[in-house]
Design a protein around this motif. Structure first.
Motif, PDB file in Angstrom:
ATOM      1  N   GLY A  46      -4.566  -5.974  53.119  1.00 48.75           N
ATOM      2  CA  GLY A  46      -5.870  -5.880  52.458  1.00 48.75           C
ATOM      3  C   GLY A  46      -5.822  -6.806  51.263  1.00 48.75           C
ATOM      4  O   GLY A  46      -4.904  -7.624  51.114  1.00 48.75           O
ATOM      5  N   TYR A  47      -6.808  -6.664  50.371  1.00 45.56           N
ATOM      6  CA  TYR A  47      -6.833  -7.558  49.204  1.00 45.56           C
ATOM      7  C   TYR A  47      -5.548  -7.464  48.366  1.00 45.56           C
ATOM      8  O   TYR A  47      -5.037  -8.471  47.897  1.00 45.56           O
ATOM      9  CB  TYR A  47      -8.001  -7.230  48.270  1.00 45.56           C
ATOM     10  N   THR A  48      -5.037  -6.237  48.160  1.00 47.90           N
ATOM     11  CA  THR A  48      -3.843  -6.109  47.295  1.00 47.90           C
ATOM     12  C   THR A  48      -2.684  -6.916  47.865  1.00 47.90           C
ATOM     13  O   THR A  48      -2.059  -7.717  47.157  1.00 47.90           O
ATOM     14  CB  THR A  48      -3.409  -4.628  47.172  1.00 47.90           C
ATOM     15  N   GLU A  69       1.212  -6.009  58.667  1.00 53.14           N
ATOM     16  CA  GLU A  69      -0.051  -5.273  58.768  1.00 53.14           C
ATOM     17  C   GLU A  69      -0.111  -4.510  60.087  1.00 53.14           C
ATOM     18  O   GLU A  69       0.110  -5.082  61.152  1.00 53.14           O
ATOM     19  CB  GLU A  69      -1.229  -6.269  58.653  1.00 53.14           C
ATOM     20  N   ARG A  70      -0.425  -3.234  59.995  1.00 45.73           N
ATOM     21  CA  ARG A  70      -0.447  -2.384  61.200  1.00 45.73           C
ATOM     22  C   ARG A  70      -1.548  -2.797  62.171  1.00 45.73           C
ATOM     23  O   ARG A  70      -1.383  -2.710  63.380  1.00 45.73           O
ATOM     24  CB  ARG A  70      -0.648  -0.931  60.785  1.00 45.73           C
ATOM     25  N   ALA A  77     -10.079  -0.778  53.615  1.00 48.66           N
ATOM     26  CA  ALA A  77     -11.254  -0.819  52.744  1.00 48.66           C
ATOM     27  C   ALA A  77     -11.694  -2.255  52.456  1.00 48.66           C
ATOM     28  O   ALA A  77     -12.882  -2.526  52.264  1.00 48.66           O
ATOM     29  CB  ALA A  77     -10.937  -0.089  51.441  1.00 48.66           C
ATOM     30  N   SER A  78     -10.733  -3.185  52.474  1.00 50.23           N
ATOM     31  CA  SER A  78     -11.063  -4.572  52.111  1.00 50.23           C
ATOM     32  C   SER A  78     -12.056  -5.220  53.072  1.00 50.23           C
ATOM     33  O   SER A  78     -12.785  -6.135  52.678  1.00 50.23           O
ATOM     34  CB  SER A  78      -9.787  -5.410  52.031  1.00 50.23           C
ATOM     35  N   ASN A  81     -15.983  -2.663  52.510  1.00 51.82           N
ATOM     36  CA  ASN A  81     -16.551  -2.130  51.256  1.00 51.82           C
ATOM     37  C   ASN A  81     -17.951  -2.649  50.946  1.00 51.82           C
ATOM     38  O   ASN A  81     -18.537  -3.421  51.701  1.00 51.82           O
ATOM     39  CB  ASN A  81     -15.586  -2.402  50.095  1.00 51.82           C
ATOM     40  N   GLY A  82     -18.447  -2.224  49.781  1.00 52.03           N
ATOM     41  CA  GLY A  82     -19.816  -2.565  49.380  1.00 52.03           C
ATOM     42  C   GLY A  82     -19.981  -3.965  48.820  1.00 52.03           C
ATOM     43  O   GLY A  82     -21.108  -4.414  48.570  1.00 52.03           O
ATOM     44  N   TRP A  84     -19.065  -5.198  45.893  1.00 53.25           N
ATOM     45  CA  TRP A  84     -19.263  -5.337  44.445  1.00 53.25           C
ATOM     46  C   TRP A  84     -17.964  -5.886  43.871  1.00 53.25           C
ATOM     47  O   TRP A  84     -16.977  -5.156  43.786  1.00 53.25           O
ATOM     48  CB  TRP A  84     -19.474  -3.987  43.778  1.00 53.25           C
ATOM     49  N   ALA A 222       4.649  -0.550  59.329  1.00 52.46           N
ATOM     50  CA  ALA A 222       5.836  -0.141  58.570  1.00 52.46           C
ATOM     51  C   ALA A 222       6.042   1.354  58.788  1.00 52.46           C
ATOM     52  O   ALA A 222       5.107   2.142  58.666  1.00 52.46           O
ATOM     53  CB  ALA A 222       5.637  -0.436  57.094  1.00 52.46           C
ATOM     54  N   GLY A 386     -12.890   3.429  43.756  1.00 54.14           N
ATOM     55  CA  GLY A 386     -13.802   2.651  44.611  1.00 54.14           C
ATOM     56  C   GLY A 386     -14.126   1.364  43.904  1.00 54.14           C
ATOM     57  O   GLY A 386     -15.123   0.718  44.189  1.00 54.14           O
ATOM     58  N   GLY A 388     -12.085  -1.587  43.658  1.00 51.64           N
ATOM     59  CA  GLY A 388     -10.876  -2.358  43.932  1.00 51.64           C
ATOM     60  C   GLY A 388     -11.102  -3.814  44.263  1.00 51.64           C
ATOM     61  O   GLY A 388     -10.134  -4.575  44.359  1.00 51.64           O
ATOM     62  N   VAL A 389     -12.343  -4.224  44.458  1.00 48.66           N
ATOM     63  CA  VAL A 389     -12.554  -5.589  44.955  1.00 48.66           C
ATOM     64  C   VAL A 389     -12.017  -6.615  43.957  1.00 48.66           C
ATOM     65  O   VAL A 389     -11.259  -7.514  44.325  1.00 48.66           O
ATOM     66  CB  VAL A 389     -14.043  -5.844  45.286  1.00 48.66           C
TER      67      VAL A 389
HETATM   68  C1  LIG Z   1     -16.834   2.098  52.171  1.00 49.52           C
HETATM   69  C2  LIG Z   1     -16.145   1.538  50.947  1.00 49.52           C
HETATM   70  C3  LIG Z   1     -16.920   0.897  49.979  1.00 49.52           C
HETATM   71  C4  LIG Z   1     -16.300   0.353  48.848  1.00 49.52           C
HETATM   72  N1  LIG Z   1     -17.048  -0.392  47.975  1.00 49.52           N
HETATM   73  C5  LIG Z   1     -16.442  -1.036  46.945  1.00 49.52           C
HETATM   74  C6  LIG Z   1     -17.171  -1.939  46.130  1.00 49.52           C
HETATM   75  O1  LIG Z   1     -18.353  -2.219  46.357  1.00 49.52           O
HETATM   76  N2  LIG Z   1     -16.520  -2.507  45.072  1.00 49.52           N
HETATM   77  C7  LIG Z   1     -15.210  -2.256  44.808  1.00 49.52           C
HETATM   78  O2  LIG Z   1     -14.691  -2.779  43.820  1.00 49.52           O
HETATM   79  N3  LIG Z   1     -14.471  -1.466  45.625  1.00 49.52           N
HETATM   80  C8  LIG Z   1     -15.043  -0.876  46.689  1.00 49.52           C
HETATM   81  N4  LIG Z   1     -14.308  -0.102  47.539  1.00 49.52           N
HETATM   82  C9  LIG Z   1     -12.864  -0.016  47.309  1.00 49.52           C
HETATM   83  C10 LIG Z   1     -12.146  -1.310  47.733  1.00 49.52           C
HETATM   84  O3  LIG Z   1     -12.619  -1.727  48.987  1.00 49.52           O
HETATM   85  C11 LIG Z   1     -10.654  -1.050  47.767  1.00 49.52           C
HETATM   86  O4  LIG Z   1     -10.245  -0.608  46.488  1.00 49.52           O
HETATM   87  C12 LIG Z   1      -9.819  -2.273  48.122  1.00 49.52           C
HETATM   88  O5  LIG Z   1     -10.305  -2.911  49.267  1.00 49.52           O
HETATM   89  C13 LIG Z   1      -8.381  -1.852  48.310  1.00 49.52           C
HETATM   90  O6  LIG Z   1      -7.670  -2.926  48.880  1.00 49.52           O
HETATM   91  P1  LIG Z   1      -6.190  -2.677  49.371  1.00 49.52           P
HETATM   92  O7  LIG Z   1      -5.677  -3.951  49.894  1.00 49.52           O
HETATM   93  O8  LIG Z   1      -5.400  -2.058  48.268  1.00 49.52           O
HETATM   94  O9  LIG Z   1      -6.311  -1.571  50.511  1.00 49.52           O
HETATM   95  P2  LIG Z   1      -6.883  -1.728  52.006  1.00 49.52           P
HETATM   96  O10 LIG Z   1      -7.906  -2.774  52.096  1.00 49.52           O
HETATM   97  O11 LIG Z   1      -7.252  -0.369  52.457  1.00 49.52           O
HETATM   98  O12 LIG Z   1      -5.635  -2.271  52.816  1.00 49.52           O
HETATM   99  C14 LIG Z   1      -4.541  -1.482  53.156  1.00 49.52           C
HETATM  100  C15 LIG Z   1      -3.954  -2.076  54.433  1.00 49.52           C
HETATM  101  O13 LIG Z   1      -2.709  -1.440  54.720  1.00 49.52           O
HETATM  102  C16 LIG Z   1      -2.610  -1.344  56.134  1.00 49.52           C
HETATM  103  N5  LIG Z   1      -1.605  -0.324  56.442  1.00 49.52           N
HETATM  104  C17 LIG Z   1      -1.713   1.004  56.233  1.00 49.52           C
HETATM  105  N6  LIG Z   1      -0.592   1.636  56.624  1.00 49.52           N
HETATM  106  C18 LIG Z   1       0.244   0.665  57.091  1.00 49.52           C
HETATM  107  C19 LIG Z   1       1.552   0.668  57.618  1.00 49.52           C
HETATM  108  N7  LIG Z   1       2.250   1.813  57.783  1.00 49.52           N
HETATM  109  N8  LIG Z   1       2.121  -0.508  57.980  1.00 49.52           N
HETATM  110  C20 LIG Z   1       1.448  -1.682  57.829  1.00 49.52           C
HETATM  111  N9  LIG Z   1       0.193  -1.738  57.342  1.00 49.52           N
HETATM  112  C21 LIG Z   1      -0.401  -0.583  56.964  1.00 49.52           C
HETATM  113  C22 LIG Z   1      -4.011  -0.985  56.576  1.00 49.52           C
HETATM  114  O14 LIG Z   1      -4.225  -1.237  57.958  1.00 49.52           O
HETATM  115  C23 LIG Z   1      -4.848  -1.864  55.661  1.00 49.52           C
HETATM  116  O15 LIG Z   1      -5.170  -3.104  56.243  1.00 49.52           O
HETATM  117  C24 LIG Z   1     -14.885   0.479  48.663  1.00 49.52           C
HETATM  118  C25 LIG Z   1     -14.125   1.151  49.640  1.00 49.52           C
HETATM  119  C26 LIG Z   1     -14.746   1.670  50.764  1.00 49.52           C
HETATM  120  C27 LIG Z   1     -13.906   2.360  51.802  1.00 49.52           C
END
Ligand SMILES: Cc1cc2nc3c(=O)[nH]c(=O)nc-3n(C[C@H](O)[C@H](O)[C@H](O)COP(=O)(O)OP(=O)(O)OC[C@H]3O[C@@H](n4cnc5c(N)ncnc54)[C@H](O)[C@@H]3O)c2cc1C
Length: 466
Positions: A46-48, A69-70, A77-78, A81-82, A84, A222, A386, A388-389
């Motif tokens: 995802g974004y992180t 990535e699984r 969520a990446s 999401n919305g 923003w 993982a 929410g 995280g973008v």
């Molecule tokens: C519906 C919705 C609307 C939102 N709207 C906003 C917004 O408008 N603005 C904003 O700032 N934030 C918003 N957010 C929050 C934002 O999208 C998240 O904070 C951000 O995308 C988090 O990114 P991430 O990479 O940390 O996590 P994620 O994008 O969730 O990525 C985690 C990744 O880990 C992978 N994974 C999980 N377990 C395993 C494993 N065991 N092995 C390998 N890979 C694995 C998953 O498949 C996934 O791809 C929203 C979230 C949702 C759900």
């Protein structure tokens, strides 16, 4: 245990309107094929995970970085999401001042404002066409209680030294000019927000990281992360540093079950809206919009003239379970559609083409965190609630600096190294979270009915951030 996914690639289109509107065919990346040795292993694309890998490769092109990535890049969520891309941070400014002092709060706030621009700058530099449009954010005050809340936010902002250039109160006419919604008495407006196409950012970022030498392995889950090692369904990766970037999915990782809860947010996208109706709705400069109710709602006007709109309120699932069927909740999706039409009555007969949702991560103290333990070589980031973008970009830059041992402004910010206490065991967790959700829904309904400040509002204010 996290099983490897057998999801056919085309099915990912159904993850969200954003995935469905990605141009061209969805390209799959190879899975890991046996054991591997790298300098940094990142779990989660995802974004992180992707920002971390991107900044690692950018700052030290010699580093060997692998992302595991699984499913597919942007699956979480990446890609749902919305859109923003805002300077919002889930922990309130008042709480940050209490915990770390006014100077530390100000440094974090200023860095978040810069981060919104950083996302746009990297997207431009790397040719990521993610529809980045910095039109600011309008939080409508609809009803007396919401207007009161807007005034309080302005008061608090001024007491922190936040001026009108960063957050200002609009009167009903000014607010109505930005967003032609119903029952508007005023609004809060901040310029520090851009609207983006989330999946385009995630997929474009994956490509940008690859161009700089990062290897991304998809369909690779993982199963276990420990110092120097990630055991996956496709082989073992040995690495000097291991980063957990699984955010809302982290409860599924061994040893992390109570770190964050997966909290579902659900969204809809309308069919393309006729030009005269769009004119009435406004949001002409790409402003993102919400109102000041307790249970968060959020929306944006998409590049192809739809509204993408979402809200919280879906129940928390016992045991922090995450299942694809939770992405679709008929009752909640209908509630979200009705809320949108109530906001913009001109949309009365509009069709909804997409309904989706996904989990975001919430820590027990509502405090996002990022950190790297040099002794174990383990890094993490998440709990963004929410918001995280943009914050994931700051997390990725920070992790890259911490892992490569660079002392930078971002590594000294107050959220670095924060550890939240674990969530309560079940059934307390389930009871507590769902009771709070219901209380917020009741507070919003009573405000709508009475037009007065709800007594519950104050009590629930700790659960309204983000
Ligand atoms: C519906 C919705 C609307 C939102 N709207 C906003 C917004 O408008 N603005 C904003 O700032 N934030 C918003 N957010 C929050 C934002 O999208 C998240 O904070 C951000 O995308 C988090 O990114 P991430 O990479 O940390 O996590 P994620 O994008 O969730 O990525 C985690 C990744 O880990 C992978 N994974 C999980 N377990 C395993 C494993 N065991 N092995 C390998 N890979 C694995 C998953 O498949 C996934 O791809 C929203 C979230 C949702 C759900």
């Amino acid at each position: 245990m996290a099983p490897a996914s057998a999801t056919p690639l085309g099915a990912y289109r159904r993850l969200s309107y954003w995935f469905d509107s990605l141009p061209g065919p969805l390209e799959s990346r190879p899975a890991l094929d046996g054991d591997l040795e790298v300098d940094v292993a990142v779990v989660g694309a995802g974004y992180t995970g992707l920002w971390t890998a991107y900044y690692l490769a950018r700052s030290d092109p010699g580093l060997k970085v692998a992302v595991l990535e699984r499913e597919t890049s942007g699956f979480g969520a990446s890609g749902r999401n919305g859109g923003w891309c805002s300077a919002m941070f889930a922990t309130s400014s008042a709480k940050l001042v209490r915990l770390y002092g006014a100077k530390a709060e100000e440094s974090l706030r200023n860095e978040l404002v810069r981060t919104v621009d950083e996302v746009g700058a990297v997207a431009a530099e790397e040719g990521i066409d993610c529809h980045y449009r910095k039109g600011g954010q309008v939080m409508l005050a609809r009803g007396a209680a919401q207007l009161l809340r807007a005034h309080r936010e302005i008061e608090e902002a001024r007491s922190l030294g936040i001026g009108a250039e960063d957050l200002r109160l609009l009167n009903a006419t000014e607010a109505g000019e930005l967003a032609g919604a119903s029952r508007v008495l005023g609004a809060l407006y901040t310029p520090h927000c851009a609207s983006i196409h989330p999946a385009r950012l995630a997929r474009g970022l994956a490509e940008a990281a690859e161009r700089r030498g990062v290897r991304i392995f998809e369909q690779t889950a993982a199963l276990e992360m420990s110092p120097g090692r990630v055991v996956t369904t496709r082989g073992t990766v040995r690495a000097g540093a291991v980063v957990r970037a699984t955010e809302g999915f982290s409860a599924g990782m061994p040893g992390a079950h109570r770190d964050v809860i997966p909290f579902y947010s659900l969204m809809i996208a309308t069919e393309p809206i006729a030009a005269d109706m769009l004119e009435e709705i406004g949001l002409r400069s790409g402003e993102t919009f919400a109102d000041l109710r307790h249970l968060v709602i959020y929306g944006q006007r998409t590049a192809d003239g739809r509204l993408a709109f979402g809200g919280r309120g879906a129940p928390y699932h016992f045991g922090s379970r995450i299942e694809p069927r939770f992405d679709a909740d008929r009752r909640m999706h209908e509630h979200i559609r009705k809320t949108l039409v109530e906001l913009f009555p001109v949309l009365g007969g509009i069709g909804v083409t997409h309904r989706w949702g996904g989990p975001l991560g919430i820590a027990r103290d509502w405090h996002p965190s990022v950190g790297f333990d040099r002794a174990t070589g383990l890094g993490w980031a998440g709990g963004y609630v929410g918001d995280g973008v943009a914050v994931t970009n700051l997390a990725g830059r920070t992790l890259a600096a911490l892992i490569t041992g660079r002392d930078e402004d971002c590594t000294r910010l107050c959220w670095v190294g924060h550890r939240s206490r674990p969530w309560e065991p079940e059934p307390l967790r389930w009871i507590g979270v769902n009771t709070a959700l219901q209380a917020m829904a009741v507070a919003d309904r009573s405000e709508t009915r009475s037009g007065k400040e709800s007594r519950l509002a104050g009590a629930m204010s700790g659960l309204t951030g983000g």
